[in-house]
Design a protein around this motif. Structure first.
Motif, short mmCIF file in Angstrom:
data_model
loop_
_atom_site.label_atom_id
_atom_site.label_comp_id
_atom_site.label_asym_id
_atom_site.label_seq_id
_atom_site.Cartn_x
_atom_site.Cartn_y
_atom_site.Cartn_z
N HIS A 1 41.00 4.53 27.04
CA HIS A 1 42.43 4.28 26.91
C HIS A 1 42.68 3.59 25.58
O HIS A 1 41.96 2.66 25.23
CB HIS A 1 42.95 3.38 28.04
CG HIS A 1 42.74 3.95 29.39
ND1 HIS A 1 43.62 4.82 29.98
CD2 HIS A 1 41.73 3.80 30.29
CE1 HIS A 1 43.18 5.16 31.17
NE2 HIS A 1 42.02 4.55 31.37
N GLN B 1 50.29 -10.78 35.99
CA GLN B 1 49.45 -10.02 36.92
C GLN B 1 49.01 -10.91 38.09
O GLN B 1 49.09 -12.13 38.02
CB GLN B 1 48.21 -9.49 36.19
CG GLN B 1 48.52 -8.60 35.01
CD GLN B 1 49.42 -7.44 35.35
OE1 GLN B 1 49.24 -6.78 36.37
NE2 GLN B 1 50.41 -7.19 34.53
N GLU C 1 45.81 -4.96 31.70
CA GLU C 1 45.63 -3.71 32.43
C GLU C 1 44.27 -3.67 33.13
O GLU C 1 44.17 -3.21 34.27
CB GLU C 1 45.77 -2.52 31.49
CG GLU C 1 47.21 -2.25 31.11
CD GLU C 1 47.38 -0.99 30.28
OE1 GLU C 1 46.40 -0.24 30.09
OE2 GLU C 1 48.51 -0.75 29.84
N LYS D 1 43.75 -3.50 37.25
CA LYS D 1 42.93 -2.50 37.94
C LYS D 1 41.90 -3.17 38.84
O LYS D 1 41.65 -2.71 39.95
CB LYS D 1 42.24 -1.58 36.93
CG LYS D 1 43.17 -0.56 36.33
CD LYS D 1 42.42 0.43 35.48
CE LYS D 1 43.37 1.48 34.98
NZ LYS D 1 42.71 2.66 34.46
N ARG E 1 45.30 1.33 23.32
CA ARG E 1 46.45 0.44 23.39
C ARG E 1 46.63 -0.22 22.03
O ARG E 1 45.70 -0.31 21.23
CB ARG E 1 46.25 -0.66 24.45
CG ARG E 1 46.10 -0.14 25.86
CD ARG E 1 47.42 0.49 26.34
NE ARG E 1 47.30 1.00 27.69
CZ ARG E 1 47.03 2.26 28.00
NH1 ARG E 1 46.84 3.14 27.05
NH2 ARG E 1 46.98 2.64 29.24
N LEU F 1 47.44 -6.64 26.03
CA LEU F 1 47.85 -5.61 26.98
C LEU F 1 46.64 -4.99 27.66
O LEU F 1 46.63 -4.77 28.88
CB LEU F 1 48.68 -4.54 26.27
CG LEU F 1 49.22 -3.40 27.11
CD1 LEU F 1 50.10 -3.92 28.23
CD2 LEU F 1 49.99 -2.42 26.24
N CYS F 2 45.59 -4.73 26.90
CA CYS F 2 44.35 -4.17 27.48
C CYS F 2 43.77 -5.12 28.53
O CYS F 2 43.39 -4.69 29.62
CB CYS F 2 43.31 -3.94 26.40
SG CYS F 2 43.66 -2.55 25.34
N TYR G 1 50.74 -11.08 28.83
CA TYR G 1 50.80 -10.02 29.84
C TYR G 1 49.98 -10.39 31.07
O TYR G 1 50.35 -10.07 32.19
CB TYR G 1 50.29 -8.69 29.27
CG TYR G 1 51.06 -8.18 28.08
CD1 TYR G 1 52.41 -7.85 28.20
CD2 TYR G 1 50.45 -8.03 26.84
CE1 TYR G 1 53.13 -7.39 27.10
CE2 TYR G 1 51.16 -7.57 25.75
CZ TYR G 1 52.49 -7.25 25.88
OH TYR G 1 53.20 -6.79 24.80
#
Length: 132
Positions: free
Chosen positions: A34, A77, A45, A49, A36, A41-42, A73
């Motif tokens: 992926h 979460q 994410e 997950k 980014r 942000l990575c 970010y």
């Protein structure tokens, strides 16, 4: 010309033109790739997950000297952030990590290379292996 509202001119478009292409080859062991525009942000994410896979809020162990902007970010979460101390060489203080609260299952351990000084990965890997 300077204006209060940013405006694109024709000369701006030439700066966005991509002429060179690079091919990146990945090992067959990579299941997914992926791209980014942000490491923050990575990180968010990846942790999302992990949290979804475990179906719970996860615990992340981060260095005490970690950029707050990099957590922007991640703070949105389902995670619990735990910070660890660094030694004089800006590596994890493993003597203090061994005393870390064992009632907390650490799901993600973040190892940072400060100022481009790459070191200490083996010790971090060993710590993670012992923590499983």
């Amino acid at each position: 010309m300077i204006t209060a509202v940013p405006r694109l001119t024709l000369s701006d478009f030439s700066k966005w033109k991509f002429t060179a292409q690079k091919t990146v080859n990945f090992s067959d062991s990579f299941k997914e790739v992926h791209w980014r525009t942000s490491g923050a942000l990575c990180l968010a994410e990846i942790c999302l997950k992990v949290s979804q896979k475990k179906n719970r809020k996860i615990n992340i162990l981060l260095p005490g000297y970690f950029c707050g902007q990099s957590l922007r970010y991640l703070r949105t979460q389902p995670v619990n952030l735990h910070f660890y101390s660094l030694d004089d060489t800006l590596l994890p203080d493993y003597s203090l990590l061994s005393d870390f609260d064992e009632s907390i299952k650490i799901d993600v351990f973040i190892h940072v290379h400060y100022f481009g000084l790459i070191s200490g990965q083996k010790e971090s890997r060993d710590f993670c292996n012992r923590s499983d």
